[in-house]
Every structure is written in C-alpha cells, then in structure tokens.
Write a protein that holds these residues in place. Sequence first.
Motif, PDB file in Angstrom:
ATOM      1  N   SER A   5       0.857  -1.189   0.000  1.00 57.08           N
ATOM      2  CA  SER A   5       0.000   0.000   0.000  1.00 57.08           C
ATOM      3  C   SER A   5       0.883   1.225   0.000  1.00 57.08           C
ATOM      4  CB  SER A   5      -0.907   0.007   1.237  1.00 57.08           C
ATOM      5  OG  SER A   5      -0.180   0.324   2.394  1.00 57.08           O
ATOM      6  N   GLU A   9      -3.189   5.880   4.799  1.00 59.30           N
ATOM      7  CA  GLU A   9      -4.380   5.121   5.123  1.00 59.30           C
ATOM      8  C   GLU A   9      -4.003   3.750   5.683  1.00 59.30           C
ATOM      9  OE1 GLU A   9      -6.812   4.865   1.710  1.00 59.30           O
ATOM     10  OE2 GLU A   9      -7.280   7.013   1.643  1.00 59.30           O
ATOM     11  N   ARG A  10      -4.911   3.230   6.502  1.00 62.07           N
ATOM     12  CA  ARG A  10      -4.674   1.918   7.090  1.00 62.07           C
ATOM     13  C   ARG A  10      -5.124   0.844   6.094  1.00 62.07           C
ATOM     14  NH1 ARG A  10      -3.825   2.519  12.602  1.00 62.07           N
ATOM     15  NH2 ARG A  10      -4.410   0.377  13.058  1.00 62.07           N
ATOM     16  N   SER A  11      -4.262  -0.113   5.853  1.00 63.51           N
ATOM     17  CA  SER A  11      -4.562  -1.181   4.903  1.00 63.51           C
ATOM     18  C   SER A  11      -3.711  -2.397   5.249  1.00 63.51           C
ATOM     19  CB  SER A  11      -4.274  -0.710   3.470  1.00 63.51           C
ATOM     20  OG  SER A  11      -2.926  -0.317   3.354  1.00 63.51           O
ATOM     21  N   ASP A  12      -3.859  -3.465   4.487  1.00 64.39           N
ATOM     22  CA  ASP A  12      -3.073  -4.674   4.708  1.00 64.39           C
ATOM     23  C   ASP A  12      -1.675  -4.500   4.109  1.00 64.39           C
ATOM     24  OD1 ASP A  12      -5.358  -5.646   5.806  1.00 64.39           O
ATOM     25  OD2 ASP A  12      -5.798  -7.080   4.215  1.00 64.39           O
ATOM     26  N   HIS A  13      -0.695  -5.048   4.810  1.00 65.22           N
ATOM     27  CA  HIS A  13       0.694  -5.006   4.352  1.00 65.22           C
ATOM     28  C   HIS A  13       1.299  -6.402   4.458  1.00 65.22           C
ATOM     29  CE1 HIS A  13      -0.005  -0.779   5.198  1.00 65.22           C
ATOM     30  NE2 HIS A  13       1.140  -0.465   4.615  1.00 65.22           N
ATOM     31  N   SER A  29      -2.714  -6.598   9.205  1.00 68.29           N
ATOM     32  CA  SER A  29      -4.054  -6.179   8.781  1.00 68.29           C
ATOM     33  C   SER A  29      -4.393  -4.803   9.329  1.00 68.29           C
ATOM     34  CB  SER A  29      -5.109  -7.186   9.268  1.00 68.29           C
ATOM     35  OG  SER A  29      -4.949  -8.412   8.620  1.00 68.29           O
ATOM     36  N   SER A  30      -4.849  -3.942   8.424  1.00 62.66           N
ATOM     37  CA  SER A  30      -5.361  -2.612   8.781  1.00 62.66           C
ATOM     38  C   SER A  30      -4.347  -1.815   9.586  1.00 62.66           C
ATOM     39  CB  SER A  30      -6.673  -2.747   9.575  1.00 62.66           C
ATOM     40  OG  SER A  30      -7.273  -1.474   9.745  1.00 62.66           O
ATOM     41  N   SER A  32      -1.035   1.325   9.203  1.00 64.66           N
ATOM     42  CA  SER A  32      -0.499   2.406   8.382  1.00 64.66           C
ATOM     43  C   SER A  32       0.853   2.006   7.806  1.00 64.66           C
ATOM     44  CB  SER A  32      -0.343   3.671   9.227  1.00 64.66           C
ATOM     45  OG  SER A  32       0.667   3.486  10.209  1.00 64.66           O
TER      46      SER A  32
END
Length: 321
Positions: A5, A9-13, A29-30, A32
């Motif tokens: 990502s 924004e908070r997302s999966d990495h 998961s979720s 920054s």
Amino acid sequence: MLLASCGSERSDHQLDFQALGTEISVTLSSVSDDQASQASRLLQQYMAGVGHDWYPWSEGELRSINIAIELQDAVDVSPRLAAVIRRAAAIERLSNNHFNAGLGRVTELWGLHRIGSEPPPRPSANEIAHALSQAIGVTNIRWSNDQIVGAPPGLMLDLGGIAKGAILEDSATLLAGLGIDSAIVNIGGDLMVIGDPAGRTAHIGIQSPFAAEAIASIDVAGGETIVTSGNYERFVEFDGQRYSHVLNPRTGVPVDHTASVTVIHTDAMLADAAATALMVGGPAEFEQLTQALGLQYALLIDASGELSLTEAMDKRLNWLN
C-alpha cells in the motif's frame, strides 16, 4: 520487504524477509505505512539478534552459557532466554524426556547443526552412547534467579525444538507494542495468528511429507499457533540414506518411524516442543503423549503414511485428497 500500500491510510501489508536461516512472512491487517515500516525494522532486528544469541554454534549468549557449563562456572542468563530454558525443562518433564533441549553434542556428532555442508563420518554406536551420556536433560540445571549455578559438565543446550515458538510469542509482543493487533507471523511454515486478520481465520495447508502438495487444510483462529515438524526438509545423508534432523533423546539416533507431526495450540512454545516430542514418540506413543502434554489438536503421519490424530483435529481438518 514488500509493502502492499502507499500513503497514510490503514490497509493490509505484507512483509517478507530472510532470518533465522529461513523465510519470514508477516501479514499485517489494517495498519499504516509507518506501522508496517516500524514492524519490519523491529522484527528484523529482533530475529537477527536471537538468531545470533540463541544459536549454540555462533558466538552468542547460548554458546557462552554452554562454555560456562562445560567449565562448571556460574553464568548469568538474560531473562527471556532463562524463561525459554526453564520452559524447555518443564516440557521435558511433561513429555517424559521425549523432548530434550540438551542434545547439542549429539546434534554435532551427526552434523545436524550444519545441514547443507559436508556431513562428518557416520557416528559409531560408541560415539553416540558417549554423547548421549552427556545429554542427561535440561531438568538437571540448577538456578539462582536468572543465573545457572550448576549443570552436568557435558550438557550442551540446543533450543532448536522450542525457539521458534518463543520467537513467535515475542513477535506478537513486538507488534502489540506498535498497536498492531491483527497479523499472521510465518517462520518457515510455522505460524501464529494474531487477532482477526482481514476479518477471518487463516486458511492453512498441511503438506504431505511424501510429495510437494497439501493433503489437507485447516482454519487457524486468532491466538493459535500451528507447527509442523517433519523429516522431509532438514536431514543429512550417509551412504545414500537420509537421516532426519529430529533425534531420539533415548537412543541418540535420528527418528525414522515418523514422517511429520502437526500441532495447533494457543501456547506457541508448547506447540513447537510438542511437535518434536510426538515425532520422537511416534504412533505407538501418540495417545499417551497428547494426553500428557494437553494437546487437543495433533496429527501424526508415520513413515508408511498411516495417520494418528486426535478426535478434535479430525473434526477440524478438510482433506484435499
């Protein structure tokens, strides 16, 4: 390292790197980008540190402890390593010595500490008996707080059968310190599910010990660790015959009756050590050991392909073939 990502924004990495002599994969998961970057840095630093300090054949803390034991000197042990050694002793008692973290000299004798290098000559029965006579168990260590004040002089600690479990626990603690409460940490196929990654359980394949394919799948929930020990990835060869990296503490000889064991438990160190203990016990002692170790979910595949598994494990597995 792969960061899947961009922006704040908070997302999966997904983090992938090499450590501990294997591939490490961490799914966050979720979170920054900043959390993911910090997690990658801290996990790599931590794993590099324990890979050095907990490996008895590097110039780290465990080697220093083994030297002190050989010289019969008292030695201070860092609190976390002391806790892991004590836990190894506790599981040794529970397993009736089917798990033994004091087999370093036997491991050396078989060349199992340097898999991939030219092995030494196959050890003789006398050499095995002598090395085994020194591996009389971690339960014989005497402590004063976090200082080892006494141990059999021939004892050589090797935490390979429990270290991954401890590292998985510590990884969860490091991630929690960053505010990350949903993740999957995978160390060479042994993994812990933390929280509720992506709002679902982790769907994990269980590999056949006889072919490069999955024979079953299972959903692993948050808080659980799944560990597999097998004879198909780490081994040495003498005269064309393969010998497993799992040693029987009672005979000093690599296990040949069991191909793989998979254990699921909320206690990562217990799952790790129990997989080794069940490999040693084999199908004949499967029921006894699962009860002694308090295992609800365990699967054993013996050298002929026959299965032993707990009733609860049978209900959770989804057979693919």
